[in-house]
Structures are given as C-alpha cells and as structure tokens.
Enzyme design. Structure first.
Site, PDB file in Angstrom:
ATOM      1  N   GLU A  97      -7.585  33.783 -34.863  1.00  0.00           N
ATOM      2  CA  GLU A  97      -8.355  34.326 -35.980  1.00  0.00           C
ATOM      3  C   GLU A  97      -7.488  35.387 -36.703  1.00  0.00           C
ATOM      4  O   GLU A  97      -6.639  35.784 -36.261  1.00  0.00           O
ATOM      5  CB  GLU A  97      -9.439  34.925 -35.625  1.00  0.00           C
ATOM      6  CG  GLU A  97     -10.699  33.915 -34.821  1.00  0.00           C
ATOM      7  CD  GLU A  97     -11.851  34.722 -34.309  1.00  0.00           C
ATOM      8  OE1 GLU A  97     -12.770  34.031 -33.730  1.00  0.00           O
ATOM      9  OE2 GLU A  97     -11.716  35.870 -34.366  1.00  0.00           O
ATOM     10  N   CYS A 117      -6.753  35.487 -24.682  1.00  0.00           N
ATOM     11  CA  CYS A 117      -6.429  36.914 -23.893  1.00  0.00           C
ATOM     12  C   CYS A 117      -6.750  36.918 -22.559  1.00  0.00           C
ATOM     13  O   CYS A 117      -7.943  36.359 -22.221  1.00  0.00           O
ATOM     14  CB  CYS A 117      -6.699  37.959 -24.826  1.00  0.00           C
ATOM     15  SG  CYS A 117      -6.016  39.450 -24.064  1.00  0.00           S
ATOM     16  N   CYS A 121     -11.414  42.376 -21.562  1.00  0.00           N
ATOM     17  CA  CYS A 121     -12.025  43.403 -21.841  1.00  0.00           C
ATOM     18  C   CYS A 121     -13.628  42.949 -22.187  1.00  0.00           C
ATOM     19  O   CYS A 121     -13.847  41.940 -22.873  1.00  0.00           O
ATOM     20  CB  CYS A 121     -11.835  44.089 -23.188  1.00  0.00           C
ATOM     21  SG  CYS A 121      -9.950  44.591 -23.090  1.00  0.00           S
ATOM     22  N   CYS A 124     -15.257  41.901 -25.559  1.00  0.00           N
ATOM     23  CA  CYS A 124     -14.504  41.319 -26.579  1.00  0.00           C
ATOM     24  C   CYS A 124     -14.660  39.579 -26.341  1.00  0.00           C
ATOM     25  O   CYS A 124     -14.487  39.064 -25.206  1.00  0.00           O
ATOM     26  CB  CYS A 124     -13.158  41.477 -26.251  1.00  0.00           C
ATOM     27  SG  CYS A 124     -11.856  40.502 -27.266  1.00  0.00           S
ATOM     28  N   LEU A 225      -9.316  52.849 -26.368  1.00  0.00           N
ATOM     29  CA  LEU A 225      -9.362  53.796 -25.145  1.00  0.00           C
ATOM     30  C   LEU A 225     -10.797  53.444 -24.630  1.00  0.00           C
ATOM     31  O   LEU A 225     -10.672  53.236 -23.393  1.00  0.00           O
ATOM     32  CB  LEU A 225      -9.090  55.138 -25.583  1.00  0.00           C
ATOM     33  CG  LEU A 225      -9.068  56.205 -24.274  1.00  0.00           C
ATOM     34  CD1 LEU A 225      -7.847  55.675 -23.408  1.00  0.00           C
ATOM     35  CD2 LEU A 225      -8.922  57.606 -24.687  1.00  0.00           C
ATOM     36  N   ASN A 300     -19.496  46.038 -32.604  1.00  0.00           N
ATOM     37  CA  ASN A 300     -19.877  44.880 -33.222  1.00  0.00           C
ATOM     38  C   ASN A 300     -20.250  44.119 -32.293  1.00  0.00           C
ATOM     39  O   ASN A 300     -19.496  43.479 -31.529  1.00  0.00           O
ATOM     40  CB  ASN A 300     -18.587  44.271 -33.875  1.00  0.00           C
ATOM     41  CG  ASN A 300     -18.398  44.200 -35.265  1.00  0.00           C
ATOM     42  OD1 ASN A 300     -19.381  44.120 -35.738  1.00  0.00           O
ATOM     43  ND2 ASN A 300     -17.118  44.173 -35.782  1.00  0.00           N
ATOM     44  N   CYS A 343     -13.244  40.579 -32.647  1.00  0.00           N
ATOM     45  CA  CYS A 343     -11.909  39.887 -32.223  1.00  0.00           C
ATOM     46  C   CYS A 343     -12.615  38.437 -31.341  1.00  0.00           C
ATOM     47  O   CYS A 343     -13.288  38.846 -30.510  1.00  0.00           O
ATOM     48  CB  CYS A 343     -11.196  40.819 -31.326  1.00  0.00           C
ATOM     49  SG  CYS A 343      -9.855  39.909 -30.283  1.00  0.00           S
TER      50      CYS A 343
HETATM   51  S1  SF4 Z   1      -9.741  43.464 -26.945  1.00  0.00           S
HETATM   52 FE1  SF4 Z   1      -9.807  41.183 -26.386  1.00  0.00          FE
HETATM   53  S2  SF4 Z   1      -7.995  40.528 -27.452  1.00  0.00           S
HETATM   54 FE2  SF4 Z   1      -7.889  42.902 -27.002  1.00  0.00          FE
HETATM   55  S3  SF4 Z   1      -6.749  43.062 -25.036  1.00  0.00           S
HETATM   56 FE3  SF4 Z   1      -8.989  42.985 -24.656  1.00  0.00          FE
HETATM   57  S4  SF4 Z   1      -9.685  41.085 -24.226  1.00  0.00           S
HETATM   58 FE4  SF4 Z   1      -7.513  40.755 -25.167  1.00  0.00          FE
END
Ligand code: SF4
Length: 352
Positions: A97, A117, A121, A124, A225, A300, A343
């Site tokens: 993306e 990834c 997180c 995400c 953070l 978001n 993301c």
């Molecule tokens: S926010 Fe999403 S893309 Fe960024 S490091 Fe964390 S899991 Fe990976």
C-alpha cells in the site's frame, strides 16, 4: 533474458551502457543525466516518451532495460480528495500500500518498505498479515514515482516522503537508505533530506546507527511510542519486549545528542487504553530530558483491532497535561478514516 529494471541502475552504469553503444564520453554523460532526470521526474512509462533523446538511444535503452512500474489494483480516495491510498501489485504479485496526503502547500507520499510485517502491533492491520518479504530499493522508489506520475498530470510534484507505510523500515535499513539516496539525488527527484521522515517502532541499535550516519542521511526521525509504561507498550507493541522503554530512551538520547535534532513521537489516542492521565504523566517523565515533539492522533479504527479512537475531550485533556509540563506537541488531524487509510487496511479488505 529478462531486462534489468531501469530503476535499479545507477547513473555511472547508465553512462557505461551509453558508451558501450558508441556514445562519446561527454555525450554519454549528458545523455545519461537527461534520461535519468526524465525517468525520475516526468510521467515516463516507455523510453519512446523521452523528449530530446535520439530514437536510436531510445531503442537501445528499451533493448537493455525495462521501466517497471507497479500495477494499481485498487484506489481509495477520501471524499474531500485530500487523502488517497493505492494498493499496488509488484512484479512477483506481492501487494503493498502507498498513500498520498495532499496539503495546501505540499504533497506527501507514504511508502511501504516491506511486504507485511512481523512486528505485530495490536492496532495495525499490516501486523495481522505477518511478514512476507523485504522490498528492494527500486520497489520503494517506484511507489513515489507512482504518485509523481499522477501529480505531474495536475501540474504538481511530490514534496515530502514519509516511511510510514507497511513494514518497519529499520528492519530493511539498507534498501530504505538506498531509496533515500535515490529520492534525494539532485539529478532526479531532488527531494531535500529534511522533507523525508523515517518512522520506526523503536529498533534501538538502528536508531543509534542512524545517529552515526546522520551527516550522510540528514532525514527526520519519528518514533511510534503510543505508551510510556512497559506493560502497556508491550501489550500494544510486542517489539517493546526486545527494546523496552529504558533501552529506547538511551538510543533516542544518543540520537539527539549526536544529531542535535529533536525526534518526533507518534501517539495514537486509543480510548481507555493510552489516553489516561497516568499515561500522559508517564510520557512527560519519559520525555523530560529529550529534544522531542509529540503528535497526538486519534486512532484510525480497523477491523483487526477492537480499540476505538479517544474522544476530542479526552485528547484535549491529555494535551493539557503536556502543555502544563511544556512538552511540545500537536493534535494532528486524523486523515483517511473513511478510506481504510490505516496501514494495511486496504490490503486486508481485499484479502479473500
Ligand atoms: S505499525 Fe504495523 S507495519 Fe508498523 S511496525 Fe507495527 S505491525 Fe509493522
């Protein structure tokens, strides 16, 4: 045999190719600079579109190189047209993306550095995909050129790039920095390094590396953070187990001392999770001796995470605590909530 992607070729290699096709030394250099400039700044998709380049050279270029661009699979644009997100397919079918944020005075491209990834997180959508592969420098640059081509049709140009798309850029450091070198090349897009921001979840040794090479790559650094206590940050961002807040603090201290630049800290406001008075005060303490600026952004929402954005009132209260303690910060406008702009969301929506 498959032709080399032009965007993987360096300028000296291009000069060499032109000389091998019979161009005299000076002519080869002048042609190479002209071809390079057009390939990176104009909406060229075929060598025959290069202006002022002799047809024989255009044909030789087409025989040796391919101008490979990702294929646009889906596009999502906010109602006011200020935010756009494209799902792009790479040569091997991998999907990434890329975003465009339009402001009155600038056009910012948000690029991905990895397919998927592994950082996981919790808030995400990309984290849910798992890690697929690294992006190569040309695949990172291609995302900028994808929007550059569209912007030229509007008489506009890319002004800023943020490495905040899919993937942690410092886990693909070499290709990311190569892409920065390409984007800042004065003979190409010529972006000022200060208009490029690399955003990381906090890979401490890599932040220290960036401090060491800052004179070569004086880009801006942002850190996601989102929590100022280890227990909460580990819940939201498992990378905190590897680089807990004390280790991250040390890396940022080294970075700010060596570069004399402040670091931008991103803080996604999640209702009832990290928008409390306790977290605000912990953040104040953690930032006490660091040159920093905090961006507060309301979450978001994504279907992959059941958290909700903090209310405007709670965000104001959090901001007031930062104000009281003189922590520089901005309440940033949330962009693209209606277009899966977080993301990995567009990819997740299209997944079977
Ligand atoms: S926010 Fe999403 S893309 Fe960024 S490091 Fe964390 S899991 Fe990976």
């Amino acid at each position: 045999m498959s032709r080399t992607n032009f965007y993987n070729v360096d300028l000296p290699e291009l000069v060499k190719a032109l000389q091998s096709w019979g161009e005299p030394f000076d002519q080869a250099h002048a042609l190479a600079r002209d071809i390079w400039h057009q390939a990176y700044t104009a909406s060229v998709t075929d060598f025959s579109e290069l202006t002022g380049i002799p047809p024989r050279v255009q044909q030789q270029l087409a025989g040796a190189f391919a101008l490979r661009h990702p294929v646009e699979l889906a596009q999502s644009t906010s109602r006011d047209g200020s935010t756009r997100k494209d799902l792009l397919a790479l040569e091997d079918g991998a999907q990434i993306e890329t975003g465009l944020l339009r402001y009155r005075d600038r056009h910012t491209i948000c690029v991905s550095t990895r397919v998927g990834c592994a950082c996981d997180c919790s808030f995400c959508a990309t984290g849910r995909m798992g890690f697929v592969r690294q992006l190569h420098c040309d695949e990172i640059v291609a995302q900028v050129l994808h929007f550059q081509r569209w912007l030229t049709t509007q008489d506009k140009a890319v002004s800023n790039v943020v490495f905040m798309g899919m993937g942690e850029p410092l886990l693909n450091r070499e290709q990311t920095l190569q892409a920065v070198r390409r984007l800042t090349d004065p003979r190409g897009l010529n972006l000022a390094p200060g208009r490029i921001t690399l955003s990381t979840v906090g890979i401490a040794p890599e932040i220290e590396y960036l401090a060491d090479v800052h004179s070569r790559w004086p880009i801006k650094l942002a850190i996601s953070l989102h929590a100022a206590t280890d227990d909460l940050r580990t819940k939201l961002m498992p990378i905190n187990k590897t680089y807990p807040l004390a280790r991250l603090h040390e890396a940022v201290r080294v970075y700010t001392e060596k570069t004399r630049r402040r670091v931008l800290f991103e803080w996604i406001m999640i209702a009832g999770v990290n928008d409390t008075q306790e977290q605000a005060l912990a953040l104040v303490t953690w930032l006490q001796d660091l040159a920093s600026h905090v961006n507060l952004i309301r979450l978001n929402p994504t279907s992959a995470y059941d958290g909700t954005p903090s209310t405007g009132e709670t965000t104001e209260a959090f901001s007031a605590i930062l104000d009281q303690h003189k922590i520089p910060h901005t309440m940033r406008q949330r962009r693209g909530a209606g277009i899966d702009a977080g993301c990995g969301q567009l990819h997740a929506r299209r997944r079977p």
